[in-house]
Scaffold this motif. Sequence first.
Motif, PDB file in Angstrom:
ATOM      1  N   GLY A  14       0.817  -1.213   0.000  1.00 26.94           N
ATOM      2  CA  GLY A  14       0.000   0.000   0.000  1.00 26.94           C
ATOM      3  C   GLY A  14       0.849   1.260   0.000  1.00 26.94           C
ATOM      4  N   PHE A  15       1.939   1.239   0.748  1.00 29.39           N
ATOM      5  CA  PHE A  15       2.837   2.392   0.792  1.00 29.39           C
ATOM      6  C   PHE A  15       3.483   2.622  -0.570  1.00 29.39           C
ATOM      7  N   LEU A  16       3.940   1.540  -1.204  1.00 25.68           N
ATOM      8  CA  LEU A  16       4.553   1.666  -2.528  1.00 25.68           C
ATOM      9  C   LEU A  16       3.555   2.193  -3.553  1.00 25.68           C
ATOM     10  N   GLN A  17       2.339   1.712  -3.495  1.00 27.88           N
ATOM     11  CA  GLN A  17       1.306   2.192  -4.405  1.00 27.88           C
ATOM     12  C   GLN A  17       1.105   3.692  -4.221  1.00 27.88           C
ATOM     13  N   SER A  18       1.043   4.140  -2.985  1.00 28.32           N
ATOM     14  CA  SER A  18       0.857   5.558  -2.693  1.00 28.32           C
ATOM     15  C   SER A  18       2.035   6.382  -3.219  1.00 28.32           C
ATOM     16  N   LEU A  19       3.263   5.903  -2.988  1.00 26.08           N
ATOM     17  CA  LEU A  19       4.449   6.601  -3.491  1.00 26.08           C
ATOM     18  C   LEU A  19       4.400   6.768  -5.001  1.00 26.08           C
ATOM     19  N   LEU A  20       4.122   5.671  -5.690  1.00 29.20           N
ATOM     20  CA  LEU A  20       4.119   5.697  -7.150  1.00 29.20           C
ATOM     21  C   LEU A  20       2.976   6.560  -7.693  1.00 29.20           C
ATOM     22  N   GLU A  21       1.798   6.457  -7.101  1.00 26.43           N
ATOM     23  CA  GLU A  21       0.667   7.276  -7.538  1.00 26.43           C
ATOM     24  C   GLU A  21       0.961   8.758  -7.364  1.00 26.43           C
ATOM     25  N   ASN A  22       1.511   9.131  -6.210  1.00 28.94           N
ATOM     26  CA  ASN A  22       1.801  10.546  -5.944  1.00 28.94           C
ATOM     27  C   ASN A  22       2.876  11.103  -6.869  1.00 28.94           C
ATOM     28  N   ALA A  23       3.748  10.247  -7.376  1.00 27.20           N
ATOM     29  CA  ALA A  23       4.794  10.673  -8.303  1.00 27.20           C
ATOM     30  C   ALA A  23       4.351  10.530  -9.759  1.00 27.20           C
ATOM     31  N   GLN A  57      13.217   6.071 -12.436  1.00 28.90           N
ATOM     32  CA  GLN A  57      12.522   7.034 -11.571  1.00 28.90           C
ATOM     33  C   GLN A  57      11.862   6.316 -10.392  1.00 28.90           C
ATOM     34  N   ALA A  58      11.218   5.184 -10.648  1.00 27.22           N
ATOM     35  CA  ALA A  58      10.537   4.434  -9.581  1.00 27.22           C
ATOM     36  C   ALA A  58      11.549   3.888  -8.575  1.00 27.22           C
ATOM     37  N   ARG A  59      12.662   3.341  -9.071  1.00 18.53           N
ATOM     38  CA  ARG A  59      13.685   2.805  -8.176  1.00 18.53           C
ATOM     39  C   ARG A  59      14.277   3.913  -7.306  1.00 18.53           C
ATOM     40  N   ARG A  60      14.535   5.086  -7.891  1.00 17.76           N
ATOM     41  CA  ARG A  60      15.086   6.212  -7.132  1.00 17.76           C
ATOM     42  C   ARG A  60      14.105   6.649  -6.051  1.00 17.76           C
ATOM     43  N   LEU A  61      12.825   6.727  -6.392  1.00 15.07           N
ATOM     44  CA  LEU A  61      11.792   7.139  -5.443  1.00 15.07           C
ATOM     45  C   LEU A  61      11.718   6.172  -4.254  1.00 15.07           C
ATOM     46  N   ILE A  62      11.742   4.889  -4.539  1.00 14.22           N
ATOM     47  CA  ILE A  62      11.669   3.877  -3.483  1.00 14.22           C
ATOM     48  C   ILE A  62      12.931   3.904  -2.625  1.00 14.22           C
ATOM     49  N   ASP A  63      14.069   4.089  -3.256  1.00 11.79           N
ATOM     50  CA  ASP A  63      15.337   4.210  -2.524  1.00 11.79           C
ATOM     51  C   ASP A  63      15.311   5.416  -1.594  1.00 11.79           C
ATOM     52  N   GLU A  64      14.847   6.555  -2.091  1.00 10.62           N
ATOM     53  CA  GLU A  64      14.783   7.772  -1.277  1.00 10.62           C
ATOM     54  C   GLU A  64      13.800   7.649  -0.118  1.00 10.62           C
ATOM     55  N   ALA A  65      12.839   6.750  -0.244  1.00 12.49           N
ATOM     56  CA  ALA A  65      11.872   6.509   0.832  1.00 12.49           C
ATOM     57  C   ALA A  65      12.453   5.569   1.894  1.00 12.49           C
TER      58      ALA A  65
END
Length: 73
Positions: A14-23, A57-65
């Motif tokens: 759920g957290f990953l879905q939220s991260l990706l949706e917001n980006a 972009q997705a990998r960077r976002l998840i890494d930064e989280a």
Amino acid sequence: MIEIVRTSDLVLLGFLQSLLENANIPFFVADLHMSALEGMIGAFPRRVLVPADHVTQARRLIDEAGLKAELLS
């Protein structure tokens, strides 16, 4: 579509879905409905897939989280 995360942790999913949706990164969660077959025991992990042109972009976002350990190599 490229698989970037595989997990049985529904909170993480759920957290990953939220991260990706917001980006505004398009994604697809494969095997989401396997719980109907497995009886909610978590035997089949869900897979997060993103288009090839959004993988970096997705990998960077998840890494930064702070979730780099969840990323597939």
